[in-house]
Design an enzyme around this catalytic site. Structure first.
Site, PDB file in Angstrom:
ATOM      1  N   SER A  67       5.735   5.650   5.766  1.00 52.66           N
ATOM      2  CA  SER A  67       5.033   6.338   6.630  1.00 52.66           C
ATOM      3  C   SER A  67       3.642   6.683   5.694  1.00 52.66           C
ATOM      4  O   SER A  67       2.658   7.242   6.434  1.00 52.66           O
ATOM      5  CB  SER A  67       5.677   7.539   7.074  1.00 52.66           C
ATOM      6  OG  SER A  67       6.035   8.424   5.834  1.00 52.66           O
TER       7      SER A  67
ATOM      8  N   LYS B   3      -1.029  13.260   1.612  1.00 55.43           N
ATOM      9  CA  LYS B   3      -0.241  12.726   3.068  1.00 55.43           C
ATOM     10  C   LYS B   3      -0.572  14.153   3.695  1.00 55.43           C
ATOM     11  O   LYS B   3       0.014  15.252   3.273  1.00 55.43           O
ATOM     12  CB  LYS B   3       0.916  12.151   2.735  1.00 55.43           C
ATOM     13  CG  LYS B   3       1.706  11.763   4.150  1.00 55.43           C
ATOM     14  CD  LYS B   3       3.043  11.165   3.486  1.00 55.43           C
ATOM     15  CE  LYS B   3       3.892  10.740   4.576  1.00 55.43           C
ATOM     16  NZ  LYS B   3       5.045   9.939   4.351  1.00 55.43           N
TER      17      LYS B   3
ATOM     18  N   SER C 219       9.019   5.272   2.027  1.00 56.56           N
ATOM     19  CA  SER C 219       7.552   5.546   2.675  1.00 56.56           C
ATOM     20  C   SER C 219       6.331   5.698   1.696  1.00 56.56           C
ATOM     21  O   SER C 219       5.141   5.739   2.150  1.00 56.56           O
ATOM     22  CB  SER C 219       7.628   6.891   3.459  1.00 56.56           C
ATOM     23  OG  SER C 219       8.252   6.828   4.551  1.00 56.56           O
TER      24      SER C 219
END
Lengths: 74, 464
Positions: free
Chosen positions: B154, B82, B178
């Site tokens: 996210s 990420k 997330s």
């Protein structure tokens, strides 16, 4: 907007200004709404929690004691 | 060939490498080809390490040829991180204008550990800005099961890349759900480990007391492999725990006969989308048929935790971003700016009150986990919603996940069904501190008895 609502908006506008955060009216409206929702939720949560639990200093769950902390490897 | 390789597991790809049926370069090329084909539609990656990944793959190939064996089970296999994890020499933007040109000179600890295990950096995956806000610059990560729907945030780039076969392994961060939310929306497996289990050193932080780093993959077994390499004490992270790290892949096959699984009476099974409800009820029956015993448990504060959690997250996020908001507020996306600025408005008394709720909630969870091996809940009350809704006024997706960020317990999501519209449904398993092994064991047993984790989105089929 009610008198109370206007007061809360003025209070938040002043707090953001004191901290040097520039916001426009749309930002302010969204922030006021967000903070109000969280404050309401927090108040309900506090009412649901019996007593005043002590807040620990730091927040690390108790690990199984092992100073060597052996690692199985990748 | 590309599609065949892209949907193999880490375990399978490792075996193919060991048998010299494929090389690390073949594998990386397969993923790069699919990223080239689909990333424009899915917005999975912010940065793709094309040449860098191929160079690392060649190095791995040479090392394996020279030594005659792989360094370990992850050697020669690609991973995507990420874009909030620092990566040495590779741009790390957090999807923010504030960091568009930022190229770190070091790796985050979890990145370095996976690199040390021999993994190849495939790219940096999409995220909401600073893992909490807007997606203005690199597109909205879309759901491979329906491109009109949101992949979840996210860590949505990691999740949709895995679901669409643009990655075989990924990492994410989880402050209120997330990792688990996009994993559930996209039909993959994601684990938020115990607080302190995986170092946050080198993670661009949002909330010091709620942030976690964890693995994402298409199976519990692959997540177990990744966690084994990522976990462990790190002196560079003061909240890192000095806990032994087992081989999480061992014991996966032990089954769940005799395990006791808690089913909350409050909150988690109320007001669900009917198809989510049906999927979870069927999953509970399946767990029972595998030999687990279900026990109703009381988690009376579950419904009350998300607002106090939001106060903690935003107050801490403001603390981290105070200077940024003062000096360059307009470089933050609108939603990010507003959310983080709201954190400036809470009083220390309110922060303390939120922390008291956390203590009471944690006590409730610990009491339940004294009697059961794990708690079983839906990950979300509804399947993935539309991209338009996400852009306009998204619902609160941390409904069932933020609770375990508050308490620090490990929690994993595993696919447990599909709606009639073909959207994945996730089941969350939460366990005792540092007992991720039990969560992997339950999820693996469930996977062996069900087909959900083997389904692939039609998008990849049709366009490949």
């Amino acid at each position: 907007m009610t008198r109370g609502g206007q007061d809360r908006t003025d209070e938040i506008r002043a707090e953001l200004a004191r901290r040097g955060i520039a916001v426009d009216d749309d930002d302010l409206a969204a922030i006021v709404q967000n903070v109000a929702a969280h404050r309401d939720g927090l108040e309900r949560a506090r009412e649901a929690v019996p007593g005043d639990p002590a807040v620990p200093h730091g927040f690390v769950p108790p690990a199984p004691a092992d100073d060597a902390a052996p690692h199985a490897g990748g | 060939m590309d599609r065949d390789l892209a949907y193999r597991s880490l375990v399978d790809l490792g075996r193919l490498l060991d048998e010299r049926q494929v090389s690390p370069v073949d594998i990386v090329r397969a993923f790069l080809g699919r990223i080239d084909r689909y990333n424009g539609r899915l917005a999975s990656y912010i940065t793709v390490c094309g040449e860098g990944a191929l160079a690392e793959a060649r190095t791995a190939e040479q090392e394996i040829a020279r030594t005659g064996r792989r360094r370990g089970r992850l050697h020669g296999l690609p991973v995507a991180h990420k874009d909030v994890s620092l990566t040495r020499g590779v741009r790390t933007t957090a999807h923010s204008r504030c960091l568009l040109e930022y190229v770190p000179d070091r790796d985050a600890t979890h990145v370095r550990r996976l690199r040390d295990a021999g993994m190849i950096l495939l790219g940096k995956t999409n995220t909401t800005e600073f893992a909490c806000g807007t997606m203005d610059l690199f597109g909205v990560h879309r759901n491979p099961w329906d491109l009109g729907r949101y992949a979840g945030g996210s860590s949505g780039g990691s999740a949709n890349a895995l679901a669409a076969g643009l990655a075989v392994a990924a990492t994410g961060s989880d402050t209120g759900g997330s990792i688990r939310v996009p994993a559930s929306f996209c039909g993959i497996v994601g684990l938020k480990p115990t607080y302190g289990r995986v170092s946050r050193n080198g993670l661009l932080p949002l909330s010091w007391s709620m942030d976690h780093v964890g693995p994402m993959a298409r199976s519990a077994a692959d997540c177990a492999l990744l966690l084994t390499a990522m976990a462990g004490h790190d002196p560079a992270d003061p909240t890192s725990a000095r806990a032994p790290v087992p081989d999480f892949a061992e014991g996966l096959q032990a089954g769940i006969r005799g395990m006791v699984l808690g089913v909350p009476r409050q909150h988690y099974y109320e007001g669900l989308d009917p198809e989510v409800d049906a999927a979870l009820r069927a999953a509970l029956r399946q767990l029972e048929s595998l030999g687990a015993r279900l026990e109703p448990v009381d988690l009376r504060l579950a419904a009350h935790v998300t607002a106090p959690g939001g106060v903690l997250i935003m107050a801490e996020a403001y603390g981290l971003h105070a200077a940024g908001l003062r000096e360059r507020a307009r470089d933050y996306g609108t939603r990010t700016r507003r959310r983080i600025a709201s954190g400036a408005c809470y009083t220390s008394g309110e922060y303390e009150d939120a922390a008291r709720v956390r203590v009471a909630w944690t006590d409730q969870v610990n009491a339940v986990l004294g009697r059961v091996d794990a708690i079983v809940t839906p990950t979300l009350p509804q399947p993935a919603f539309s991209v338009e809704m996400q852009l306009d006024e998204p619902p609160d997706t941390s409904w069932g996940t933020r609770q375990f960020n508050m308490s620090g317990h490990p929690a994993l999501t595993v696919p447990c069904g599909f709606t009639s519209a073909g959207l994945p449904v996730g089941m969350q398993l939460a366990g005792r501190y540092f007992d991720e092994a039990s969560l992997f064991r339950i999820a693996h047993a469930y996977e062996q008895a069900t087909p959900w984790h083997t389904r692939r989105p039609a998008l990849a089929e049709a366009a490949a």
